[in-house]
Design a protein around this motif. Sequence first.
Motif, PDB file in Angstrom:
ATOM      1  N   UNK A   1       0.821  -1.196   0.000  1.00  0.00           N
ATOM      2  CA  UNK A   1       0.000   0.000   0.000  1.00  0.00           C
ATOM      3  C   UNK A   1       0.857   1.249   0.000  1.00  0.00           C
ATOM      4  N   UNK A   2       0.301   2.324   0.497  1.00  0.00           N
ATOM      5  CA  UNK A   2       1.002   3.600   0.592  1.00  0.00           C
ATOM      6  C   UNK A   2       1.881   3.602   1.839  1.00  0.00           C
ATOM      7  N   UNK A   3       3.214   3.683   1.682  1.00  0.00           N
ATOM      8  CA  UNK A   3       4.085   3.667   2.859  1.00  0.00           C
ATOM      9  C   UNK A   3       3.704   4.710   3.909  1.00  0.00           C
ATOM     10  N   UNK A   4       3.345   5.914   3.468  1.00  0.00           N
ATOM     11  CA  UNK A   4       2.993   6.986   4.404  1.00  0.00           C
ATOM     12  C   UNK A   4       1.842   6.565   5.313  1.00  0.00           C
ATOM     13  N   UNK A   5       0.803   6.058   4.723  1.00  0.00           N
ATOM     14  CA  UNK A   5      -0.393   5.707   5.497  1.00  0.00           C
ATOM     15  C   UNK A   5      -0.196   4.432   6.325  1.00  0.00           C
ATOM     16  N   UNK A   6       0.451   3.444   5.733  1.00  0.00           N
ATOM     17  CA  UNK A   6       0.673   2.184   6.456  1.00  0.00           C
ATOM     18  C   UNK A   6       1.531   2.438   7.696  1.00  0.00           C
TER      19      UNK A   6
ATOM     20  N   UNK B   1       9.008  10.635  -5.086  1.00  0.00           N
ATOM     21  CA  UNK B   1       7.850  10.882  -4.231  1.00  0.00           C
ATOM     22  C   UNK B   1       8.109  12.081  -3.320  1.00  0.00           C
ATOM     23  N   UNK B   2       9.313  12.176  -2.777  1.00  0.00           N
ATOM     24  CA  UNK B   2       9.659  13.288  -1.892  1.00  0.00           C
ATOM     25  C   UNK B   2       9.506  14.611  -2.629  1.00  0.00           C
ATOM     26  N   UNK B   3       9.936  14.639  -3.889  1.00  0.00           N
ATOM     27  CA  UNK B   3       9.877  15.860  -4.682  1.00  0.00           C
ATOM     28  C   UNK B   3       8.441  16.299  -4.932  1.00  0.00           C
ATOM     29  N   UNK B   4       7.575  15.348  -5.269  1.00  0.00           N
ATOM     30  CA  UNK B   4       6.217  15.709  -5.664  1.00  0.00           C
ATOM     31  C   UNK B   4       5.192  15.695  -4.546  1.00  0.00           C
ATOM     32  N   UNK B   5       5.336  14.824  -3.570  1.00  0.00           N
ATOM     33  CA  UNK B   5       4.285  14.713  -2.555  1.00  0.00           C
ATOM     34  C   UNK B   5       4.789  14.941  -1.129  1.00  0.00           C
ATOM     35  N   UNK B   6       6.073  15.060  -0.934  1.00  0.00           N
ATOM     36  CA  UNK B   6       6.593  15.222   0.417  1.00  0.00           C
ATOM     37  C   UNK B   6       7.127  13.900   0.943  1.00  0.00           C
ATOM     38  N   UNK B   7       7.972  13.969   1.932  1.00  0.00           N
ATOM     39  CA  UNK B   7       8.634  12.763   2.414  1.00  0.00           C
ATOM     40  C   UNK B   7       7.717  11.919   3.289  1.00  0.00           C
ATOM     41  N   UNK B   8       8.034  10.628   3.329  1.00  0.00           N
ATOM     42  CA  UNK B   8       7.307   9.707   4.192  1.00  0.00           C
ATOM     43  C   UNK B   8       7.495  10.112   5.646  1.00  0.00           C
ATOM     44  N   UNK B   9       8.740  10.424   6.035  1.00  0.00           N
ATOM     45  CA  UNK B   9       8.989  10.776   7.437  1.00  0.00           C
ATOM     46  C   UNK B   9       8.209  12.028   7.840  1.00  0.00           C
TER      47      UNK B   9
END
Length: 153
Positions: free
Chosen positions: A91-96, A121-129
């Motif tokens: 799934x989506x690492x951010x949400x999981x 992903x960091x460039x377009x949507x922001x970092x997971x952290x």
Amino acid sequence: MFHEYTRILVPVDGSQEAKLAYDKAIEVAKRNNATLVLAHVIDTRSLQTPAGFEGNFTEEIRSQAENLFGEYIEQAKESDFEAIETVIEYGSPKHIISKNLPVDHNIDLIMIGATGLNAVERLFIGSVSEFVIRNARCDVMVIRTDLENELPQ
């Protein structure tokens, strides 16, 4: 009175930053007599094709994650630490990482690398952290340095 953490989530993706977080998490877990939960989230959005998911590619990524877990577990044993569980999610690492895993595994601390492998992903949507910091329901520690508190070379 000091708070003791009992279940520490460490998301790993094969990056140096995730390894720094893992190294520090072992030390924190030892001091707190805690269990480490190593998690790898396979980002299903990057695996989709017009026909659906690429099955062989998904299995290869899963195999790589299991090999990575094996290396981390071996390192922990060398440090006299064995309280480790592993989880592979899709799934989506951010949400999981921020929402599902803390609830499903009773996590009270997330130790995460400052950046990971997915620069696009960091460039377009922001970092997971960054997303985890804003959305997790438990404490989050972002790791930037090694065990000697030095920035990696």
